[in-house]
Design an enzyme around this catalytic site. Structure first.
Site, PDB file in Angstrom:
ATOM      1  N   SER A 177       0.825  -1.205   0.000  1.00 15.27           N
ATOM      2  CA  SER A 177       0.000   0.000   0.000  1.00 15.27           C
ATOM      3  C   SER A 177       0.862   1.259   0.000  1.00 15.27           C
ATOM      4  CB  SER A 177      -0.967  -0.027   1.185  1.00 15.27           C
ATOM      5  OG  SER A 177      -1.972   0.932   1.016  1.00 15.27           O
ATOM      6  N   ASP A 279      -9.137  -2.654  -6.358  1.00 14.20           N
ATOM      7  CA  ASP A 279      -8.515  -2.443  -5.056  1.00 14.20           C
ATOM      8  C   ASP A 279      -9.542  -1.954  -4.037  1.00 14.20           C
ATOM      9  OD1 ASP A 279      -5.523  -1.805  -3.826  1.00 14.20           O
ATOM     10  OD2 ASP A 279      -7.095  -0.507  -3.036  1.00 14.20           O
ATOM     11  N   HIS A 346      -6.941  -5.750  -0.848  1.00 16.85           N
ATOM     12  CA  HIS A 346      -5.904  -4.726  -0.780  1.00 16.85           C
ATOM     13  C   HIS A 346      -4.732  -5.292   0.007  1.00 16.85           C
ATOM     14  CE1 HIS A 346      -4.202  -0.672  -0.661  1.00 16.85           C
ATOM     15  NE2 HIS A 346      -4.033  -0.791   0.638  1.00 16.85           N
TER      16      HIS A 346
END
Length: 401
Positions: A177, A279, A346
């Site tokens: 991320s 996502d 994610h």
């Protein structure tokens, strides 16, 4: 992991709690190492405390192989946000504890056959700008907020070079991320530290953030550019320019140059982009952020894609199409890889379930772990997989984080 500035959305809060639980488990955990001479180097967390990392030494055939993982966990783009952040492990090492290594960091050979015996490093994230800022500001209480992400990156990597990274024969820079974005930002620098004989590559996981408005094609969404707003505040507050492409800065706004669609154009190192084209964090926080729609029309959908209407799925498909367009430049890059699935998730490398299990997404008959291993070790001619539109992939599990 990424997060919106200020408030965390409920689904993302759950994911943070899962990670916090893993961090809190000190049994068999990897202890924290604080950076040597951090203050003298100006390489400090938001509150001025020394940054840290967790190192588990490699052994056997992996003794001279290194896997570096940059932690994610939001950005802070205002003084208020950064002030709150410094009172947590995402802004101060005072709150950091031992961590358990899972997924691609695991030392379980059955789970992680390609990298289990490498030197594995988890670098803690405590600057709020994807390890890229260099500045400071006065906090509301009169103390100093230290924006030293770039110095943290340089100091920690230099320390690791002295601990054996300099003699690595194989090396990977990864991150999840906001840490995945950091891997893109520092990929060229990492790659340049090694000779051509060293197999050095980059693996950003869920770090490909889109500059996209919450879709105006649906009447109840605002059309605001949420990620632009977050990145714009971060770039200017924390003085994020030194890590950005000079070619991009000569033509475009620094904020635009902070987005992966621009970053990948200047990266010379072999890189595999691992991401979901749906996502879940971006859908929940950038495509349909709280406050951009009335009532509950999107609330249940964006937390569980199975609750979405056909019209909402079409909006998601628009997001996917934008994603596929943005990575088009990567398709023809030699030695690059793609693993773009259509699962509502994610970050996939840090978790056992998504990394390599019966619930792991499959593309081209390969799990995430198999595809990354084949790409890194060049066991396949090419690993460039882009999934079809949701819900075509039956291996996407509701158990994924």
């Amino acid at each position: 992991m990424a997060a919106t500035s200020g408030k965390l959305r409920p689904p993302f809060r759950l994911l943070l709690l899962l990670l916090a639980a893993a961090v809190a488990r000190s049994v068999d955990g990897v202890e924290l190492t604080l950076l040597t001479g951090a203050r003298e180097k100006g390489a400090v967390c938001l509150d001025g405390s020394p940054p840290g990392y967790h190192l588990q030494r490699g052994f056997g055939s992996g003794e001279h192989s290194w896997f570096i993982h940059l932690q994610g966990g939001a950005w802070c783009n205002t003084i208020e946000d950064c002030s709150k952040r410094k009172m947590s492990a995402y802004g101060s090492s005072k709150f950091m504890r031992a961590v358990e290594f899972n997924g691609i960091l695991s030392n379980d050979q059955q789970l992680n056959s390609d990298f289990y015996n490498w030197n594995r490093v988890f670098i803690r994230y405590c600057d709020g700008a994807s390890f890229s800022g260099d500045g400071e500001a006065q906090d509301q209480d009169g103390s100093t907020l230290h924006f030293r992400g770039l110095r943290i990156w340089e100091a920690v990597i230099n320390e690791l070079m002295g601990k054996g990274l300099a003699t690595a024969k194989q090396a990977i820079l990864s991150g999840c991320s906001a840490g995945g974005l950091a891997a893109l930002l520092h990929c060229n620098d990492f790659y340049a530290r090694f000779s051509k004989e060293v197999s050095a590559k980059c693996l950003p996981d869920a770090g490909f953030f889109l500059d996209i408005a919450s879709f105006c094609s649906s009447e109840d969404l605002s059309g605001e550019r949420h990620m632009w707003s977050v990145f714009n505040g971060t770039v200017h507050l924390q003085n994020v320019t030194q890590v950005l492409s000079k070619d991009c800065l000569a033509k475009k706004d620094p904020t635009e140059c902070f987005f992966p669609a621009e970053l990948v154009k200047s990266i010379t190192a072999p890189t595999l982009i691992l991401n979901s084209a749906y996502d879940s964090w971006q859908i929940q926080n950038a495509l349909a952020p709280d406050g951009s729609f009335p009532g509950q029309s999107w609330s249940s959908c964006k937390t569980d894609v199975r609750n979405c209407s056909s019209t909402q799925i079409q909006v998601f498909n628009g997001f996917r199409n934008k994603f596929v367009d943005d990575i088009e430049v990567v398709k023809d890059k030699k030695d690059w890889g793609l693993f773009i699935d259509s699962c509502f998730t994610h970050c996939q490398t840090p978790f056992d379930i998504s990394w390599n299990s019966q619930a792991s997404p499959v593309l081209g008959n390969k799990t995430v772990a198999e595809a990354i291993g084949d790409w890194y070790f060049e066991r396949s001619y090419e690993v460039k997989e882009i999934d079809c539109e949701y819900p075509c992939n039956s291996t996407c599990s509701s158990q994924l984080p």
